[in-house]
Write a protein that holds these residues in place. Structure first.
Motif, PDB file in Angstrom:
ATOM      1  N   SER A  54       0.813  -1.216   0.000  1.00 49.32           N
ATOM      2  CA  SER A  54       0.000   0.000   0.000  1.00 49.32           C
ATOM      3  C   SER A  54       0.849   1.270   0.000  1.00 49.32           C
ATOM      4  CB  SER A  54      -0.963   0.008   1.198  1.00 49.32           C
ATOM      5  OG  SER A  54      -1.903  -1.040   1.053  1.00 49.32           O
ATOM      6  N   LEU A  55       2.166   1.106  -0.015  1.00 50.01           N
ATOM      7  CA  LEU A  55       3.100   2.229  -0.198  1.00 50.01           C
ATOM      8  C   LEU A  55       4.037   1.793  -1.314  1.00 50.01           C
ATOM      9  CD1 LEU A  55       3.249   2.641   3.524  1.00 50.01           C
ATOM     10  CD2 LEU A  55       3.387   4.717   2.164  1.00 50.01           C
ATOM     11  N   ALA A  56       3.442   1.541  -2.467  1.00 54.13           N
ATOM     12  CA  ALA A  56       4.163   0.927  -3.586  1.00 54.13           C
ATOM     13  C   ALA A  56       5.362   1.774  -3.985  1.00 54.13           C
ATOM     14  CB  ALA A  56       3.222   0.735  -4.757  1.00 54.13           C
ATOM     15  N   GLY A  57       6.523   1.115  -4.082  1.00 54.72           N
ATOM     16  CA  GLY A  57       7.720   1.799  -4.561  1.00 54.72           C
ATOM     17  C   GLY A  57       8.570   2.416  -3.477  1.00 54.72           C
ATOM     18  N   PHE A  58       8.199   2.230  -2.209  1.00 58.94           N
ATOM     19  CA  PHE A  58       8.966   2.835  -1.117  1.00 58.94           C
ATOM     20  C   PHE A  58       9.390   1.791  -0.084  1.00 58.94           C
ATOM     21  CE2 PHE A  58       6.547   6.327  -2.903  1.00 58.94           C
ATOM     22  CZ  PHE A  58       7.544   7.287  -3.052  1.00 58.94           C
ATOM     23  N   SER A  59      10.344   2.202   0.743  1.00 59.60           N
ATOM     24  CA  SER A  59      10.894   1.319   1.759  1.00 59.60           C
ATOM     25  C   SER A  59      11.504   2.175   2.873  1.00 59.60           C
ATOM     26  CB  SER A  59      11.970   0.442   1.109  1.00 59.60           C
ATOM     27  OG  SER A  59      12.425  -0.535   2.005  1.00 59.60           O
ATOM     28  N   ALA A  60      11.620   1.615   4.065  1.00 55.96           N
ATOM     29  CA  ALA A  60      12.262   2.343   5.166  1.00 55.96           C
ATOM     30  C   ALA A  60      12.708   1.359   6.234  1.00 55.96           C
ATOM     31  CB  ALA A  60      11.298   3.370   5.778  1.00 55.96           C
ATOM     32  N   LEU A  61      13.636   1.818   7.067  1.00 56.87           N
ATOM     33  CA  LEU A  61      14.071   1.002   8.207  1.00 56.87           C
ATOM     34  C   LEU A  61      12.985   1.004   9.278  1.00 56.87           C
ATOM     35  CD1 LEU A  61      17.801   2.118   8.708  1.00 56.87           C
ATOM     36  CD2 LEU A  61      16.981  -0.042   7.722  1.00 56.87           C
ATOM     37  N   VAL A  62      12.646  -0.186   9.751  1.00 58.94           N
ATOM     38  CA  VAL A  62      11.627  -0.319  10.797  1.00 58.94           C
ATOM     39  C   VAL A  62      12.157  -1.283  11.856  1.00 58.94           C
ATOM     40  CG1 VAL A  62       9.237  -0.933  11.324  1.00 58.94           C
ATOM     41  CG2 VAL A  62       9.805  -0.024   9.062  1.00 58.94           C
ATOM     42  N   LYS A  63      12.057  -0.855  13.116  1.00 62.28           N
ATOM     43  CA  LYS A  63      12.461  -1.710  14.232  1.00 62.28           C
ATOM     44  C   LYS A  63      11.278  -2.595  14.612  1.00 62.28           C
ATOM     45  CE  LYS A  63      14.244  -1.101  18.934  1.00 62.28           C
ATOM     46  NZ  LYS A  63      14.612  -0.040  19.895  1.00 62.28           N
ATOM     47  N   ARG A  64      11.524  -3.884  14.695  1.00 61.42           N
ATOM     48  CA  ARG A  64      10.471  -4.843  15.071  1.00 61.42           C
ATOM     49  C   ARG A  64      11.012  -5.816  16.109  1.00 61.42           C
ATOM     50  NH1 ARG A  64       5.451  -3.354  12.819  1.00 61.42           N
ATOM     51  NH2 ARG A  64       5.694  -2.913  10.604  1.00 61.42           N
ATOM     52  N   LEU A  88       0.382   1.806   9.776  1.00 59.80           N
ATOM     53  CA  LEU A  88       1.269   1.505   8.645  1.00 59.80           C
ATOM     54  C   LEU A  88       2.721   1.569   9.120  1.00 59.80           C
ATOM     55  CD1 LEU A  88      -0.475   3.738   5.941  1.00 59.80           C
ATOM     56  CD2 LEU A  88      -0.714   1.255   6.220  1.00 59.80           C
ATOM     57  N   TYR A  89       3.633   0.957   8.360  1.00 58.53           N
ATOM     58  CA  TYR A  89       5.032   0.944   8.808  1.00 58.53           C
ATOM     59  C   TYR A  89       5.616   2.347   8.907  1.00 58.53           C
ATOM     60  CZ  TYR A  89       7.250   1.711   4.190  1.00 58.53           C
ATOM     61  OH  TYR A  89       7.680   2.257   2.997  1.00 58.53           O
ATOM     62  N   ILE A  90       5.058   3.291   8.137  1.00 59.51           N
ATOM     63  CA  ILE A  90       5.578   4.667   8.192  1.00 59.51           C
ATOM     64  C   ILE A  90       5.335   5.301   9.566  1.00 59.51           C
ATOM     65  CG2 ILE A  90       5.591   5.199   5.718  1.00 59.51           C
ATOM     66  CD1 ILE A  90       2.789   6.378   6.026  1.00 59.51           C
ATOM     67  N   ASP A  91       4.403   4.746  10.354  1.00 54.84           N
ATOM     68  CA  ASP A  91       4.177   5.228  11.727  1.00 54.84           C
ATOM     69  C   ASP A  91       5.316   4.794  12.650  1.00 54.84           C
ATOM     70  OD1 ASP A  91       1.763   5.918  10.604  1.00 54.84           O
ATOM     71  OD2 ASP A  91       0.645   4.275  11.520  1.00 54.84           O
ATOM     72  N   ARG A  92       6.057   3.766  12.256  1.00 55.57           N
ATOM     73  CA  ARG A  92       7.094   3.188  13.117  1.00 55.57           C
ATOM     74  C   ARG A  92       8.494   3.340  12.534  1.00 55.57           C
ATOM     75  NH1 ARG A  92       4.513   0.004  16.816  1.00 55.57           N
ATOM     76  NH2 ARG A  92       2.509  -0.926  16.247  1.00 55.57           N
ATOM     77  N   MET A  93       8.591   3.861  11.310  1.00 51.12           N
ATOM     78  CA  MET A  93       9.886   3.855  10.608  1.00 51.12           C
ATOM     79  C   MET A  93      10.865   4.890  11.177  1.00 51.12           C
ATOM     80  SD  MET A  93       9.083   5.827   7.018  1.00 51.12           S
ATOM     81  CE  MET A  93       8.507   7.536   6.995  1.00 51.12           C
ATOM     82  N   GLU A  94      12.145   4.672  10.873  1.00 55.92           N
ATOM     83  CA  GLU A  94      13.167   5.699  11.044  1.00 55.92           C
ATOM     84  C   GLU A  94      12.950   6.658   9.876  1.00 55.92           C
ATOM     85  OE1 GLU A  94      15.473   5.867  13.409  1.00 55.92           O
ATOM     86  OE2 GLU A  94      16.268   3.887  13.868  1.00 55.92           O
ATOM     87  N   THR A  95      12.399   7.830  10.149  1.00 58.13           N
ATOM     88  CA  THR A  95      11.937   8.682   9.040  1.00 58.13           C
ATOM     89  C   THR A  95      13.057   9.059   8.070  1.00 58.13           C
ATOM     90  OG1 THR A  95      12.130  10.600  10.498  1.00 58.13           O
ATOM     91  CG2 THR A  95       9.947   9.632  10.259  1.00 58.13           C
ATOM     92  N   ARG A  96      14.274   9.216   8.579  1.00 53.84           N
ATOM     93  CA  ARG A  96      15.381   9.612   7.691  1.00 53.84           C
ATOM     94  C   ARG A  96      15.762   8.508   6.705  1.00 53.84           C
ATOM     95  NH1 ARG A  96      18.360  14.190   9.024  1.00 53.84           N
ATOM     96  NH2 ARG A  96      20.183  13.332   7.957  1.00 53.84           N
ATOM     97  N   SER A  97      15.306   7.274   6.960  1.00 49.53           N
ATOM     98  CA  SER A  97      15.659   6.162   6.063  1.00 49.53           C
ATOM     99  C   SER A  97      14.645   5.976   4.933  1.00 49.53           C
ATOM    100  CB  SER A  97      15.763   4.864   6.870  1.00 49.53           C
ATOM    101  OG  SER A  97      14.479   4.449   7.317  1.00 49.53           O
ATOM    102  N   PHE A  98      13.545   6.733   4.949  1.00 52.11           N
ATOM    103  CA  PHE A  98      12.497   6.566   3.931  1.00 52.11           C
ATOM    104  C   PHE A  98      13.111   6.749   2.542  1.00 52.11           C
ATOM    105  CE2 PHE A  98       8.640   8.111   1.580  1.00 52.11           C
ATOM    106  CZ  PHE A  98       7.897   6.951   1.723  1.00 52.11           C
ATOM    107  N   SER A  99      12.893   5.778   1.664  1.00 60.74           N
ATOM    108  CA  SER A  99      13.631   5.715   0.398  1.00 60.74           C
ATOM    109  C   SER A  99      12.739   5.124  -0.688  1.00 60.74           C
ATOM    110  CB  SER A  99      14.850   4.804   0.618  1.00 60.74           C
ATOM    111  OG  SER A  99      15.483   4.491  -0.601  1.00 60.74           O
ATOM    112  N   SER A 100      12.960   5.568  -1.931  1.00 60.88           N
ATOM    113  CA  SER A 100      12.306   4.861  -3.028  1.00 60.88           C
ATOM    114  C   SER A 100      12.898   3.452  -3.050  1.00 60.88           C
ATOM    115  CB  SER A 100      12.529   5.567  -4.363  1.00 60.88           C
ATOM    116  OG  SER A 100      13.840   5.351  -4.821  1.00 60.88           O
ATOM    117  N   PHE A 101      12.137   2.511  -3.540  1.00 60.12           N
ATOM    118  CA  PHE A 101      12.598   1.127  -3.591  1.00 60.12           C
ATOM    119  C   PHE A 101      13.860   1.024  -4.453  1.00 60.12           C
ATOM    120  CE2 PHE A 101      12.329  -3.437  -4.282  1.00 60.12           C
ATOM    121  CZ  PHE A 101      12.062  -3.851  -2.997  1.00 60.12           C
ATOM    122  N   ASP A 102      13.864   1.767  -5.559  1.00 59.38           N
ATOM    123  CA  ASP A 102      15.023   1.755  -6.462  1.00 59.38           C
ATOM    124  C   ASP A 102      16.273   2.249  -5.751  1.00 59.38           C
ATOM    125  OD1 ASP A 102      13.499   0.792  -8.483  1.00 59.38           O
ATOM    126  OD2 ASP A 102      13.277   2.711  -9.534  1.00 59.38           O
TER     127      ASP A 102
END
Ligand code: ZN
Length: 196
Positions: free
Chosen positions: A112-122, A161-175
């Motif tokens: 549901s966040l097609a094309g993006f990725s980020a670091l998430v602590k789990r 969504l994972y963006i609620d838990r992500m390290e915001t500075r790591s948010f990146s396009s998948f490419d």
């Protein structure tokens, strides 16, 4: 036949979804929905899909990590991610409990966040109680990548969504994640992104 996967911004992704009754689970319409969700997840392809992602505010998710997905990764990568084949699971009305206090940080994505990725602590280990597709009570303990998928999908059922838990500075396009970060140790990624 497959279903349309809704993208971030659709209100359904932010709603608390409702539990299903045992009678509903056995109904032809929910059995058909499960089949469509399985097809949709496989076609995407993805390792998990929650009902809100196909526009249904129900506590229902499907999970599967297929041998052909695993085959794309080296033994070292699989060990690092603690990733292994996960048979097809239907998870209904789940209750998730964290086991222990060990956690892991990895890049994570969402259909549901097609094309993006980020670091998430789990959490590395979880226990989940749920109903399966036969409305039978089940319990499982999972670790590593399976534990991460469970946390991600069960979050969806609570409108998270994972963006609620992500390290915001790591948010990146998948490419860009593949180009710049994928093959670096997490400590190096953190340092380069100013994550201390
Ligand atoms: Zn997701």
């Amino acid at each position: 036949m497959k279903l349309k996967i809704v993208q971030a911004g659709d209100p359904v992704l932010r709603q608390q979804s409702r539990a299903l009754t045992k009678k509903e689970i056995s109904s032809a319409s929910i059995q058909y929905l499960i089949e469509l969700m399985r097809n949709t997840m496989r076609e995407a392809p993805g390792v998990g899909l929650a009902a809100p992602q196909i526009g249904q505010s129900l506590q229902l998710a499907v999970i599967e990590d297929r041998p052909e997905y695993i085959a794309d990764h080296s033994t070292e990568e699989l060990a690092l991610y603690q990733r292994a084949i996960i048979p097809f699971h239907v998870i209904i009305n789940p209750k998730l409990m964290v086991v222990g206090n060990s956690s892991a940080v990895f890049f994570e994505g969402c259909l549901s966040l097609a094309g993006f990725s980020a670091l998430v602590k789990r959490s590395r280990r979880v226990a989940v109680e749920y109903l399966d597709e036969h409305a039978q009570r089940q319990g499982l303990q999972a670790s590593g990548w399976f534990a991460r998928i469970l946390q991600h999908e069960i979050d969806h059922l609570q409108g998270c969504l994972y963006i609620d838990r992500m390290e915001t500075r790591s948010f990146s396009s998948f490419d860009n994640m593949g180009r710049h970060w994928k093959d670096l140790p997490i400590e190096n990624v953190r340092a380069a992104l100013g994550l201390g």
